[in-house]
Design a protein around this motif. Structure first.
Motif, PDB file in Angstrom:
ATOM      1  N   PHE A 259      14.625   1.948  16.477  1.00 52.09           N
ATOM      2  CA  PHE A 259      15.215   1.352  15.041  1.00 52.09           C
ATOM      3  C   PHE A 259      16.302   0.159  15.262  1.00 52.09           C
ATOM      4  O   PHE A 259      16.878  -0.306  14.295  1.00 52.09           O
ATOM      5  CB  PHE A 259      15.787   2.454  14.306  1.00 52.09           C
ATOM      6  CG  PHE A 259      14.535   3.479  13.974  1.00 52.09           C
ATOM      7  CD1 PHE A 259      14.196   3.286  12.485  1.00 52.09           C
ATOM      8  CD2 PHE A 259      14.148   4.481  14.622  1.00 52.09           C
ATOM      9  CE1 PHE A 259      13.219   4.138  11.946  1.00 52.09           C
ATOM     10  CE2 PHE A 259      12.994   5.262  14.053  1.00 52.09           C
ATOM     11  CZ  PHE A 259      12.486   5.224  12.857  1.00 52.09           C
TER      12      PHE A 259
ATOM     13  N   PRO B  65       5.821   4.073  12.750  1.00 59.07           N
ATOM     14  CA  PRO B  65       6.523   3.030  12.353  1.00 59.07           C
ATOM     15  C   PRO B  65       6.133   2.490  10.847  1.00 59.07           C
ATOM     16  O   PRO B  65       7.108   1.875  10.266  1.00 59.07           O
ATOM     17  CB  PRO B  65       6.606   1.938  13.473  1.00 59.07           C
ATOM     18  CG  PRO B  65       6.254   2.591  14.762  1.00 59.07           C
ATOM     19  CD  PRO B  65       5.364   3.874  14.368  1.00 59.07           C
TER      20      PRO B  65
ATOM     21  N   LEU C  75      11.098  -1.138   9.631  1.00 53.68           N
ATOM     22  CA  LEU C  75      10.698  -1.805  11.012  1.00 53.68           C
ATOM     23  C   LEU C  75       9.165  -2.616  10.840  1.00 53.68           C
ATOM     24  O   LEU C  75       9.290  -3.419  11.667  1.00 53.68           O
ATOM     25  CB  LEU C  75      10.178  -0.441  11.967  1.00 53.68           C
ATOM     26  CG  LEU C  75      11.163   0.758  12.254  1.00 53.68           C
ATOM     27  CD1 LEU C  75      10.613   1.840  13.105  1.00 53.68           C
ATOM     28  CD2 LEU C  75      12.425   0.022  12.961  1.00 53.68           C
ATOM     29  N   THR C  76       8.518  -2.407   9.904  1.00 54.84           N
ATOM     30  CA  THR C  76       7.377  -3.230   9.639  1.00 54.84           C
ATOM     31  C   THR C  76       7.163  -3.587   8.367  1.00 54.84           C
ATOM     32  O   THR C  76       6.092  -4.709   8.263  1.00 54.84           O
ATOM     33  CB  THR C  76       6.233  -2.128   9.858  1.00 54.84           C
ATOM     34  OG1 THR C  76       6.328  -1.276   8.984  1.00 54.84           O
ATOM     35  CG2 THR C  76       6.177  -1.269  11.235  1.00 54.84           C
TER      36      THR C  76
END
Length: 299
Positions: free
Chosen positions: A298, A120, A126-127
């Motif tokens: 996701f 990720p 996502l991060t």
């Protein structure tokens, strides 16, 4: 350097240069040889006469390797595997730093956290960060002493054979591409699993050794047995092993080994570099697939 006033004898003066004192013995005939007469072997050094005899006694596979790969063909002839030593030294140093951080500093440096592979972290959506270095730095951190010890032992066993055959630069390329290949496989098959270790790179080296050994007509049955055992271990319940990294590194190594064996001549250096670059581009392109394969992650 000689010692003034000391009586000379044949035990510590070079047999080819009696005026030169030395305390180094040929590993084969045990005669004293000076620095000029020493050729580095797999263990210790070899004198010129023994080296000449050793070259005469090469197997047909070793002779084919020398014709194809040049003077790097056999470990006793091609010099020390430098890249293997560099990789092992850096890996051991990072592991010691990792242990110091974990047990003495309470994780303040975050060595494992910043270097492990976590898919990720490659996707800012996502991060909120983009950390592509994790694709390669995963090979520097390990889960414990036995983990790093077995990987370094495997690196030594394979590297001392493979690097003298293909050369330092190619060995580094194999190691790097196989590491990335293992990380990409984890991203595709175990997206949310944090991974540490150089196992993907080690399996890639095994793959290259398998292809080149087969190409040179060598006996590869031992390699197949070792490879099969280690692959099976990755699927045995209870072993905390990332089989995805193993498979990814192995497949990458097989592809790279095919390229190196088919385009090994100096005249095909440009083609070889282009094909290896294409492998890297292909691996990175595969990172576009996780959003399709793992839509829930996701969402």
């Amino acid at each position: 350097m000689t010692t003034a006033g000391r009586p000379r004898n044949t035990d510590d003066f070079c047999y080819r240069h009696p005026d030169r004192q030395s305390f180094v013995l040929c590993q084969r005939c045990l005669r004293t040889i000076c620095a000029e007469c020493q050729t580095q072997g797999p263990v210790g050094v070899v004198c010129p006469e023994c080296m000449k005899e050793q070259r005469k006694s090469r197997t047909s596979a070793q002779r084919r390797a020398e014709r194809r790969w040049g003077s790097r063909s056999v470990s006793a002839v091609g010099g020390r595997p430098r890249a293997m030593g560099w990789i092992a030294g850096v890996t051991a140093a990072v592991y010691l730093l990792q242990m110091l951080d974990t047990y003495a500093l309470g994780g303040a440096l975050g060595v494992q956290y910043w270097l492990m592979f976590y898919a990720p972290a490659l996707y800012p959506d996502l991060t909120a960060v983009f950390q592509p270095w994790r694709l390669a730095t995963v090979a520097l951190v390990h889960g414990g002493f036995w983990h790093v010890g077995l990987n370094l032992l495997s690196l030594w066993m394979i590297g001392r054979i493979l690097e003298p055959i293909i050369g330092t630069a190619r060995f580094l390329a194999v190691y790097a591409l196989s590491t990335i290949g293992g990380s990409v496989a984890v991203a595709l098959l175990a997206f949310s699993t944090p991974v540490v270790g150089a196992s993907g790179a080690v399996f890639g080296l095994l793959g290259v050794l398998l292809v080149i050994g087969r190409h040179l007509g060598g006996d590869i049955r031992g390699i197949l047995v070792v490879l099969g055992i280690n692959l099976v271990i990755g699927f045995v319940p209870g072993f905390n092993v990332s089989w995805q990294a193993h498979v990814g590194g192995l497949v990458t190594g097989l592809i790279v080994g095919l390229i190196l064996s088919r385009a090994s001549e100096r005249s095909r250096r440009g083609l070889r570099i282009a094909l290896l670059s294409l492998v890297l581009v292909g691996l990175l392109a595969l990172l576009a697939l996780p959003p399709v394969l793992h839509p829930a992650a996701f969402a």
